[in-house]
Motif scaffolding. Sequence first.
Motif, PDB file in Angstrom:
ATOM      1  N   GLY A   1     -46.379  -5.018 -26.193  1.00  0.00           N
ATOM      2  CA  GLY A   1     -46.814  -5.949 -25.156  1.00  0.00           C
ATOM      3  C   GLY A   1     -47.473  -7.175 -25.753  1.00  0.00           C
ATOM      4  O   GLY A   1     -47.755  -7.239 -26.951  1.00  0.00           O
ATOM      5  N   ASP A   2     -47.718  -8.154 -24.915  1.00  0.00           N
ATOM      6  CA  ASP A   2     -48.187  -9.455 -25.389  1.00  0.00           C
ATOM      7  C   ASP A   2     -49.473  -9.391 -26.202  1.00  0.00           C
ATOM      8  O   ASP A   2     -49.647 -10.155 -27.156  1.00  0.00           O
ATOM      9  N   ASP A   3     -50.396  -8.500 -25.834  1.00  0.00           N
ATOM     10  CA  ASP A   3     -51.694  -8.467 -26.505  1.00  0.00           C
ATOM     11  C   ASP A   3     -51.708  -7.561 -27.739  1.00  0.00           C
ATOM     12  O   ASP A   3     -52.718  -7.487 -28.445  1.00  0.00           O
ATOM     13  N   GLN A   4     -50.602  -6.873 -27.975  1.00  0.00           N
ATOM     14  CA  GLN A   4     -50.416  -6.052 -29.169  1.00  0.00           C
ATOM     15  C   GLN A   4     -49.040  -6.343 -29.757  1.00  0.00           C
ATOM     16  O   GLN A   4     -48.336  -5.452 -30.207  1.00  0.00           O
ATOM     17  N   ALA A   5     -48.672  -7.622 -29.753  1.00  0.00           N
ATOM     18  CA  ALA A   5     -47.312  -8.007 -30.145  1.00  0.00           C
ATOM     19  C   ALA A   5     -47.058  -7.821 -31.629  1.00  0.00           C
ATOM     20  O   ALA A   5     -45.929  -7.541 -32.054  1.00  0.00           O
ATOM     21  N   VAL A   6     -48.104  -7.997 -32.432  1.00  0.00           N
ATOM     22  CA  VAL A   6     -47.996  -7.942 -33.890  1.00  0.00           C
ATOM     23  C   VAL A   6     -49.182  -7.155 -34.422  1.00  0.00           C
ATOM     24  O   VAL A   6     -50.306  -7.328 -33.943  1.00  0.00           O
ATOM     25  N   TYR A   7     -48.930  -6.317 -35.420  1.00  0.00           N
ATOM     26  CA  TYR A   7     -50.014  -5.562 -36.060  1.00  0.00           C
ATOM     27  C   TYR A   7     -50.063  -5.925 -37.538  1.00  0.00           C
ATOM     28  O   TYR A   7     -49.046  -5.854 -38.239  1.00  0.00           O
ATOM     29  N   ALA A   8     -51.238  -6.333 -38.007  1.00  0.00           N
ATOM     30  CA  ALA A   8     -51.405  -6.785 -39.391  1.00  0.00           C
ATOM     31  C   ALA A   8     -52.420  -5.919 -40.126  1.00  0.00           C
ATOM     32  O   ALA A   8     -53.455  -5.537 -39.568  1.00  0.00           O
ATOM     33  N   VAL A   9     -52.129  -5.618 -41.390  1.00  0.00           N
ATOM     34  CA  VAL A   9     -53.016  -4.851 -42.264  1.00  0.00           C
ATOM     35  C   VAL A   9     -53.136  -5.578 -43.592  1.00  0.00           C
ATOM     36  O   VAL A   9     -52.144  -6.102 -44.129  1.00  0.00           O
ATOM     37  N   ALA A  10     -54.347  -5.614 -44.126  1.00  0.00           N
ATOM     38  CA  ALA A  10     -54.588  -6.254 -45.416  1.00  0.00           C
ATOM     39  C   ALA A  10     -54.172  -5.333 -46.560  1.00  0.00           C
ATOM     40  O   ALA A  10     -54.497  -4.143 -46.545  1.00  0.00           O
ATOM     41  N   ARG A  11     -53.469  -5.888 -47.532  1.00  0.00           N
ATOM     42  CA  ARG A  11     -53.067  -5.085 -48.690  1.00  0.00           C
ATOM     43  C   ARG A  11     -54.282  -4.504 -49.399  1.00  0.00           C
ATOM     44  O   ARG A  11     -54.221  -3.371 -49.913  1.00  0.00           O
ATOM     45  N   GLN A  12     -55.397  -5.210 -49.406  1.00  0.00           N
ATOM     46  CA  GLN A  12     -56.590  -4.688 -50.071  1.00  0.00           C
ATOM     47  C   GLN A  12     -57.099  -3.417 -49.397  1.00  0.00           C
ATOM     48  O   GLN A  12     -57.649  -2.522 -50.064  1.00  0.00           O
TER      49      GLN A  12
ATOM     50  N   SER B   1     -46.875   1.149 -44.600  1.00  0.00           N
ATOM     51  CA  SER B   1     -47.255   2.564 -44.488  1.00  0.00           C
ATOM     52  C   SER B   1     -48.067   2.874 -43.244  1.00  0.00           C
ATOM     53  O   SER B   1     -48.027   3.997 -42.732  1.00  0.00           O
ATOM     54  N   PHE B   2     -48.854   1.920 -42.776  1.00  0.00           N
ATOM     55  CA  PHE B   2     -49.681   2.148 -41.592  1.00  0.00           C
ATOM     56  C   PHE B   2     -48.956   1.754 -40.302  1.00  0.00           C
ATOM     57  O   PHE B   2     -49.557   1.703 -39.237  1.00  0.00           O
ATOM     58  N   GLY B   3     -47.669   1.484 -40.415  1.00  0.00           N
ATOM     59  CA  GLY B   3     -46.916   1.038 -39.253  1.00  0.00           C
ATOM     60  C   GLY B   3     -47.169  -0.414 -38.926  1.00  0.00           C
ATOM     61  O   GLY B   3     -46.868  -0.858 -37.815  1.00  0.00           O
ATOM     62  N   GLU B   4     -47.685  -1.166 -39.914  1.00  0.00           N
ATOM     63  CA  GLU B   4     -47.994  -2.572 -39.661  1.00  0.00           C
ATOM     64  C   GLU B   4     -46.748  -3.445 -39.777  1.00  0.00           C
ATOM     65  O   GLU B   4     -45.860  -3.182 -40.582  1.00  0.00           O
ATOM     66  N   ASN B   5     -46.715  -4.494 -38.970  1.00  0.00           N
ATOM     67  CA  ASN B   5     -45.644  -5.487 -39.046  1.00  0.00           C
ATOM     68  C   ASN B   5     -45.856  -6.464 -40.185  1.00  0.00           C
ATOM     69  O   ASN B   5     -44.888  -6.919 -40.801  1.00  0.00           O
ATOM     70  N   LEU B   6     -47.123  -6.808 -40.421  1.00  0.00           N
ATOM     71  CA  LEU B   6     -47.460  -7.785 -41.455  1.00  0.00           C
ATOM     72  C   LEU B   6     -48.415  -7.157 -42.450  1.00  0.00           C
ATOM     73  O   LEU B   6     -49.449  -6.610 -42.063  1.00  0.00           O
ATOM     74  N   THR B   7     -48.076  -7.238 -43.727  1.00  0.00           N
ATOM     75  CA  THR B   7     -48.997  -6.865 -44.795  1.00  0.00           C
ATOM     76  C   THR B   7     -49.421  -8.154 -45.473  1.00  0.00           C
ATOM     77  O   THR B   7     -48.577  -8.913 -45.954  1.00  0.00           O
ATOM     78  N   THR B   8     -50.728  -8.411 -45.499  1.00  0.00           N
ATOM     79  CA  THR B   8     -51.239  -9.702 -45.941  1.00  0.00           C
ATOM     80  C   THR B   8     -52.012  -9.595 -47.246  1.00  0.00           C
ATOM     81  O   THR B   8     -52.468  -8.517 -47.635  1.00  0.00           O
ATOM     82  N   SER B   9     -52.177 -10.728 -47.894  1.00  0.00           N
ATOM     83  CA  SER B   9     -52.994 -10.833 -49.096  1.00  0.00           C
ATOM     84  C   SER B   9     -53.985 -11.973 -48.919  1.00  0.00           C
ATOM     85  O   SER B   9     -53.609 -13.058 -48.451  1.00  0.00           O
ATOM     86  N   GLY B  10     -55.258 -11.716 -49.252  1.00  0.00           N
ATOM     87  CA  GLY B  10     -56.266 -12.767 -49.204  1.00  0.00           C
ATOM     88  C   GLY B  10     -56.964 -12.939 -47.883  1.00  0.00           C
ATOM     89  O   GLY B  10     -57.859 -13.774 -47.759  1.00  0.00           O
ATOM     90  N   LEU B  11     -56.592 -12.165 -46.865  1.00  0.00           N
ATOM     91  CA  LEU B  11     -57.227 -12.243 -45.549  1.00  0.00           C
ATOM     92  C   LEU B  11     -58.196 -11.088 -45.364  1.00  0.00           C
ATOM     93  O   LEU B  11     -57.844  -9.936 -45.624  1.00  0.00           O
ATOM     94  N   ASP B  12     -59.398 -11.382 -44.905  1.00  0.00           N
ATOM     95  CA  ASP B  12     -60.356 -10.342 -44.529  1.00  0.00           C
ATOM     96  C   ASP B  12     -60.105 -10.001 -43.067  1.00  0.00           C
ATOM     97  O   ASP B  12     -60.713 -10.585 -42.168  1.00  0.00           O
TER      98      ASP B  12
END
Length: 222
Positions: free
Chosen positions: A63-74, A91-102
């Motif tokens: 849904g719109d308010d949970q459209a994308v799920y992001a997890v930090a690689r750290q 691994s956590f079912g995330e759509n985006l794995t990021t670097s450098g974001l808290d």
Amino acid sequence: MKLLSVNLGRPVAVPYTDQPEGVTGIAKRPVDHPVRVTAPGPKGVGGSGLAGDAVCDRRHHGGDDQAVYAVARQDLDEWERELGRTLPNGSFGENLTTSGLDISGALIGERWRIGESVLLEVTSGRIPCRTFQEHLGEPGWVRRFTLRGAPGAYLRVLEPGEIRAGDPVEVVHRPDHDVTVALEFRASTTERALLPRLLAAGAALHPESLASARAYAAAHGG
């Protein structure tokens, strides 16, 4: 700050979900092509904001308010050390794995520009469930994940477009309040007395969290 991977999942039949057809899309894998990102529609109707990604149990996900799920690689790296196992991106079912974001320190309503066109807005942390626990195969995972308090972030899509691994991520707006993803998660799980503090985030907050905060404040003050 950048996008390490864009992760998509397809429906897979598993014995541990109460989804009516017995399938889940939590097993997400990185892809090496551009992915279209759009607002999927209301919860219960809309699924993932990423084209080609499955959200199977729309009672609780998508849904719109949970459209994308992001997890930090750290955060994945910290869990790798604690669990003594490899946790690939997704691994956590995330759509985006990021670097450098808290991500735990991101503010509700914070906006991220990814690549040239996509604009996302942080809405809440991710509440763990039995499917997540069984997918990882870690006994007591829901409790451990909750106590860690680094849940990753759900985001809504404000401006659609395409993204791909390697795209830069820029924080283009930080609201004037102190309601972080970590605070919202604690208030929604282990520290309910914090719920009135979430009201400072206003309409940027996930509607379910906002409703809980208003109900608690009405019943208990704050």
